[in-house]
Motif scaffolding. Sequence first.
Motif, PDB file in Angstrom:
ATOM      1  N   GLU A   1       0.827  -1.211   0.000  1.00 40.77           N
ATOM      2  CA  GLU A   1       0.000   0.000   0.000  1.00 40.77           C
ATOM      3  C   GLU A   1       0.857   1.254   0.000  1.00 40.77           C
ATOM      4  OE1 GLU A   1      -3.767   2.105   2.319  1.00 40.77           O
ATOM      5  OE2 GLU A   1      -2.763   0.373   3.229  1.00 40.77           O
ATOM      6  N   VAL A   2       1.928   1.261   0.799  1.00 41.88           N
ATOM      7  CA  VAL A   2       2.808   2.426   0.832  1.00 41.88           C
ATOM      8  C   VAL A   2       3.503   2.602  -0.522  1.00 41.88           C
ATOM      9  CG1 VAL A   2       4.836   3.450   1.935  1.00 41.88           C
ATOM     10  CG2 VAL A   2       3.162   2.206   3.317  1.00 41.88           C
ATOM     11  N   LYS A   3       3.936   1.493  -1.116  1.00 41.50           N
ATOM     12  CA  LYS A   3       4.613   1.580  -2.417  1.00 41.50           C
ATOM     13  C   LYS A   3       3.667   2.104  -3.501  1.00 41.50           C
ATOM     14  CE  LYS A   3       7.910  -2.140  -1.395  1.00 41.50           C
ATOM     15  NZ  LYS A   3       8.348  -3.521  -1.714  1.00 41.50           N
ATOM     16  N   LEU A   4       2.410   1.642  -3.465  1.00 42.07           N
ATOM     17  CA  LEU A   4       1.424   2.141  -4.433  1.00 42.07           C
ATOM     18  C   LEU A   4       1.155   3.620  -4.228  1.00 42.07           C
ATOM     19  CD1 LEU A   4      -1.175  -0.789  -4.575  1.00 42.07           C
ATOM     20  CD2 LEU A   4       0.357  -0.049  -6.404  1.00 42.07           C
ATOM     21  N   THR A   5       1.107   4.046  -2.965  1.00 40.17           N
ATOM     22  CA  THR A   5       0.882   5.459  -2.666  1.00 40.17           C
ATOM     23  C   THR A   5       2.034   6.307  -3.171  1.00 40.17           C
ATOM     24  OG1 THR A   5      -0.373   4.838  -0.686  1.00 40.17           O
ATOM     25  CG2 THR A   5       0.388   7.114  -0.829  1.00 40.17           C
ATOM     26  N   ALA A   6       3.275   5.826  -2.999  1.00 43.50           N
ATOM     27  CA  ALA A   6       4.442   6.549  -3.497  1.00 43.50           C
ATOM     28  C   ALA A   6       4.410   6.639  -5.021  1.00 43.50           C
ATOM     29  CB  ALA A   6       5.720   5.858  -3.029  1.00 43.50           C
ATOM     30  N   THR A   7       4.022   5.545  -5.672  1.00 45.24           N
ATOM     31  CA  THR A   7       3.913   5.548  -7.135  1.00 45.24           C
ATOM     32  C   THR A   7       2.835   6.517  -7.593  1.00 45.24           C
ATOM     33  OG1 THR A   7       4.605   3.228  -7.192  1.00 45.24           O
ATOM     34  CG2 THR A   7       3.521   4.101  -9.150  1.00 45.24           C
TER      35      THR A   7
END
Length: 568
Positions: free
Chosen positions: A129-135
């Motif tokens: 979820e954090v990686k998707l938010t950063a993307t």
Amino acid sequence: MSGSRAQHLQRRSGIFHLRIRVPADIQTLVGLTEVRRSLHTYELSRARILAAVCAARVFEVFAMVRVKELSKDQVRGLICSLFEVMKREVEGAAGHRLSDWERNEQLYCSSEVSTAVLTQRMMGVYDREVKLTATRALSPSKLRMSDLAETTRDDLMDGAARALIERERLYQLRLSDRIAPFVPNDPIFAEPAVAAPPSAVEVLGPTLGEAVDTYLSTKQRSWTHKTHVIRCRYLGYLRQHFGDERLLASIVAADVRGYRDAIARLRKNSGKAVRQTFAEKQTTSATHRIGDSTVALIFVPTQAFFRWCLSEQGYIESNPAENIRVQVAKRPKGKVSRRPFTADELIQLFTAPVFTGCLSTKRRFMAGSALIRDAYYWVPILGYYTGARLGEIIQLHLADVDGVDGISFLKITEEGGEGNQPDAKHVKSEAGVRRIPLHPDLIAMGFLQFVEKRRRLQRKGAKRLFPEVKFGADGQASTVFSKWFGRLMSKAGLHDAALVFHSFRHNAEDAFRDALQPQYVIDRIIGHSDGATSAMYGEGASLATLNAAVEAMHLKVRLPVNVGKVEA
């Protein structure tokens, strides 16, 4: 420059737009050949100022794309910009009323999310979820995570985690207080001035509103009026959910899933509440929500829109709706949504006052001595004997009733009714363009005399065979007649939901099969395609062959109905 010598300005319909060509060396990275954005002003002096400011920001972004790196300020700007979007999403969903149990459950879940993200921040290891938010935060820059230095990726991940934690704080506040001001704890979001840099990125690519407007105007030429009205309505939901100013490239799969779930919360018959917003049409009561099939129907235009943005316009690098589906419950085996009429049901229908004698044009469902042979008399009869679709019959022109070599027939075609005029015609597919010979019963009942009388009495320039059937709000006369036919069925005591006007097509198919007619002949009359390559050769079955098949139809009931003497 359309009346303006100012640099980077273009005037369209009186409104000034920013227009800057993307340098050739970064067009692939940016995904555009030029930057266009409405400045929302008719005043030249104001447009010049806005163009100068925006142009400077655009060129700053071009420089950023060339070096494929982000400064600390740019990272903060991207994160702050994303957090503003998150805030709008939470605030937009804050109007739903929850029971105490649901509120406590949501508070618990939100606290769990905050704790998990905080732990990840401390350890420097982040979940999906954090990686998707950063993307998602990075997407407006047209850069990829792999393009960034490791330290910059870490900064972006850390900022995404902080944004998620603040989002959950806002969500928890709104569960208990819907109007109190929200003050972020994190200093990165407490300074409004820090959020300014992302505006340099936001001018890249169209906003959602601009993309939808372009899509609708482009597709309008190939759609029917009804399709255009429906797509405008359903994509209007998409615009309300995200906001017209949302950058199209910033929408990711998680956003589309959220929108799909919002559609699933719509109340039944919410389409009638034209003054309510998309959020106001939603309900927390599962029993009062629309069905899965309706959710899928509303969501399909969104999928088509994003496919167009990717494959035809290149607005986005990937389709966020590509793998988002609506799960529709399977229909029980043996249960059909449409079925043919039985002989008894046909007798029950065609012995109604509409066909045997009514009181007047306004009181057709009450028995009387008036036999009114207009559209409301002939259209159901034509549907039964021809198997044609309701829309095909309603749109008939006077010229569409013709004859060759003693064979009278209906022409189902778009000729003479192109465009979006009141007399426009639409055929569902190439196989739908056909000639349907008239059954001898129709001729014996006086249908050709009815047509000749209409030709004599038609007004100058009139084309339609059934002009008394008015157009509905969607621009289709078939919509109005379909509702009237539903009332006729109810008055006749036929309440099975599987019985509709389309059931006549099922009856016609059965009548041809029972007469042992070849399937290719049946398809030619009904307007179906078997998909075989051979169907593309020649002109198909001759009119004489089709006429012989119609005369041989094994009908359950012959009209006018003679109760007690039903043909087997």
